[in-house]
Design a protein around this motif. Structure first.
Motif, PDB file in Angstrom:
ATOM      1  N   VAL A 147       0.766  -1.088   0.061  1.00 25.75           N
ATOM      2  CA  VAL A 147       0.093  -0.147  -0.033  1.00 25.75           C
ATOM      3  C   VAL A 147       0.851   1.313   0.047  1.00 25.75           C
ATOM      4  O   VAL A 147       0.712   2.115  -0.814  1.00 25.75           O
ATOM      5  N   ALA A 148       1.855   1.160   0.730  1.00 25.02           N
ATOM      6  CA  ALA A 148       3.014   2.301   0.786  1.00 25.02           C
ATOM      7  C   ALA A 148       3.347   2.471  -0.747  1.00 25.02           C
ATOM      8  O   ALA A 148       3.580   3.646  -1.071  1.00 25.02           O
ATOM      9  N   MET A 149       3.784   1.594  -1.201  1.00 27.00           N
ATOM     10  CA  MET A 149       4.175   1.665  -2.561  1.00 27.00           C
ATOM     11  C   MET A 149       3.358   2.450  -3.559  1.00 27.00           C
ATOM     12  O   MET A 149       3.889   3.208  -4.187  1.00 27.00           O
ATOM     13  N   LEU A 150       2.012   1.853  -3.489  1.00 22.51           N
ATOM     14  CA  LEU A 150       1.071   2.559  -4.299  1.00 22.51           C
ATOM     15  C   LEU A 150       0.841   4.062  -3.880  1.00 22.51           C
ATOM     16  O   LEU A 150       0.697   4.836  -4.876  1.00 22.51           O
ATOM     17  N   ASN A 151       0.917   4.413  -2.583  1.00 20.48           N
ATOM     18  CA  ASN A 151       0.521   5.781  -2.200  1.00 20.48           C
ATOM     19  C   ASN A 151       1.898   6.417  -2.706  1.00 20.48           C
ATOM     20  O   ASN A 151       1.596   7.796  -2.922  1.00 20.48           O
ATOM     21  N   GLN A 155       1.986  10.103  -4.655  1.00 22.46           N
ATOM     22  CA  GLN A 155       2.848  11.250  -4.021  1.00 22.46           C
ATOM     23  C   GLN A 155       3.797  11.848  -4.942  1.00 22.46           C
ATOM     24  O   GLN A 155       4.047  12.919  -5.113  1.00 22.46           O
ATOM     25  N   GLN A 156       4.427  10.789  -5.637  1.00 28.30           N
ATOM     26  CA  GLN A 156       5.540  11.184  -6.706  1.00 28.30           C
ATOM     27  C   GLN A 156       4.811  11.774  -8.237  1.00 28.30           C
ATOM     28  O   GLN A 156       5.573  11.774  -9.191  1.00 28.30           O
ATOM     29  N   GLY A 157       3.473  11.636  -8.276  1.00 31.58           N
ATOM     30  CA  GLY A 157       2.897  12.239  -9.544  1.00 31.58           C
ATOM     31  C   GLY A 157       2.766  11.163 -10.774  1.00 31.58           C
ATOM     32  O   GLY A 157       2.542  11.428 -11.783  1.00 31.58           O
ATOM     33  N   PHE A 158       2.858   9.788 -10.267  1.00 32.90           N
ATOM     34  CA  PHE A 158       2.801   8.750 -11.357  1.00 32.90           C
ATOM     35  C   PHE A 158       1.543   8.174 -11.421  1.00 32.90           C
ATOM     36  O   PHE A 158       1.276   7.213 -12.246  1.00 32.90           O
ATOM     37  N   ALA A 159       0.730   8.202 -10.379  1.00 30.95           N
ATOM     38  CA  ALA A 159      -0.683   7.807 -10.484  1.00 30.95           C
ATOM     39  C   ALA A 159      -1.534   8.693  -9.935  1.00 30.95           C
ATOM     40  O   ALA A 159      -1.470   9.781  -8.982  1.00 30.95           O
ATOM     41  N   SER A 160      -3.070   8.497 -10.135  1.00 31.47           N
ATOM     42  CA  SER A 160      -3.845   9.495  -9.663  1.00 31.47           C
ATOM     43  C   SER A 160      -4.302   8.897  -8.403  1.00 31.47           C
ATOM     44  O   SER A 160      -4.487   7.909  -7.996  1.00 31.47           O
ATOM     45  N   THR A 161      -5.038  10.084  -7.582  1.00 33.55           N
ATOM     46  CA  THR A 161      -5.741   9.405  -6.166  1.00 33.55           C
ATOM     47  C   THR A 161      -6.897   8.442  -6.658  1.00 33.55           C
ATOM     48  O   THR A 161      -7.114   7.788  -6.017  1.00 33.55           O
TER      49      THR A 161
END
Ligand SMILES: Nc1ncnc2c1ncn2[C@@H]1O[C@H](COP(=O)(O)O)[C@@H](O)[C@H]1O
Length: 194
Positions: A147-151, A155-161
């Motif tokens: 989950v931390a990796m997905l979050n 945070q790094q702008g590579f995936a949307s919320t």
């Protein structure tokens, strides 16, 4: 309105893992599915947590579909006790059949194969190839780093919320069942719960 989830694909380890609580959670998951009258769709092996979930469903009188590629029949010890056994020519065919047969996807502790299955089904959902519930059962904090990796990707702008919200994290199988049903129900009503 609650819609019945008829079949759940469970992704989990072909090994037991080091903590007894992983096996307990796999057993609970199998029992929960059988008691809810939901078919288990899984990788078809008798080894590891995969075997524990399937055995628990069978013991509790439930139905199991195992989907195993020919080349893994020996390595993952094909489970002959399941209600339905599908031997595929390839891993791709296995994935396709498991995807088509399942109304929701649950993830229990596992290794690289489990990570791959989780990320694939999540990215398919991100690409709007399906809208089925995906639930990570975070047994004893096993999934915290996933989950931390997905979050971190968000945070790094590579995936949307929005993409991150496509995975639900719960502590146990009872909660997984509840939120799978809520998600199905919301879809039918056109409500956005994600
Ligand atoms: N690359 C893979 N794609 C899909 N499924 C895979 C892949 N590698 C292994 N698997 C399957 O995943 C489960 C669990 O594997 P673990 O590594 O023990 O988590 C197993 O059925 C593998 O065949």
């Amino acid at each position: 309105m609650t819609i019945d989830v008829r079949a759940v694909a469970v992704f989990c380890g072909s090994r037991m893992g080091v903590k007894p609580v992983y096996q307990q959670a796999a057993q609970e998951t199998g029992k929960e599915l059988a008691q809810a009258g939901i078919r288990l769709v899984y990788g078809g092996g008798a080894n590891g947590l995969m075997g524990v979930v399937a055995h628990a469903v069978i013991q509790a009188g439930g139905s199991v579909t195992g989907v195993i590629p020919e080349f893994l029949k020996t390595r993952e010890k094909m489970n002959e006790d399941v209600s339905e056994l599908i031997v595929t020519k390839s891993m791709h065919e296995r994935k396709q059949i498991m995807f088509a047969r399942a109304d929701a996807f649950w993830v229990l502790p596992g290794g690289f194969g489990t990570f791959e299955e989780l990320l694939e089904i999540l990215t398919w959902k991100q690409l709007k190839r399906h809208d089925k519930p995906i639930v990570l059962i975070n047994v004893d904090g096993w999934g915290d780093k996933v989950v931390a990796m997905l979050n971190e990707a968000v945070q790094q702008g590579f995936a949307s919320t929005e993409a991150r919200s496509l995975l639900t994290v719960v502590p146990n199988a009872a909660a997984a069942l509840e939120c799978s049903r809520i998600a199905e129900s919301a879809e039918a009503l056109g409500v956005d719960v994600m």
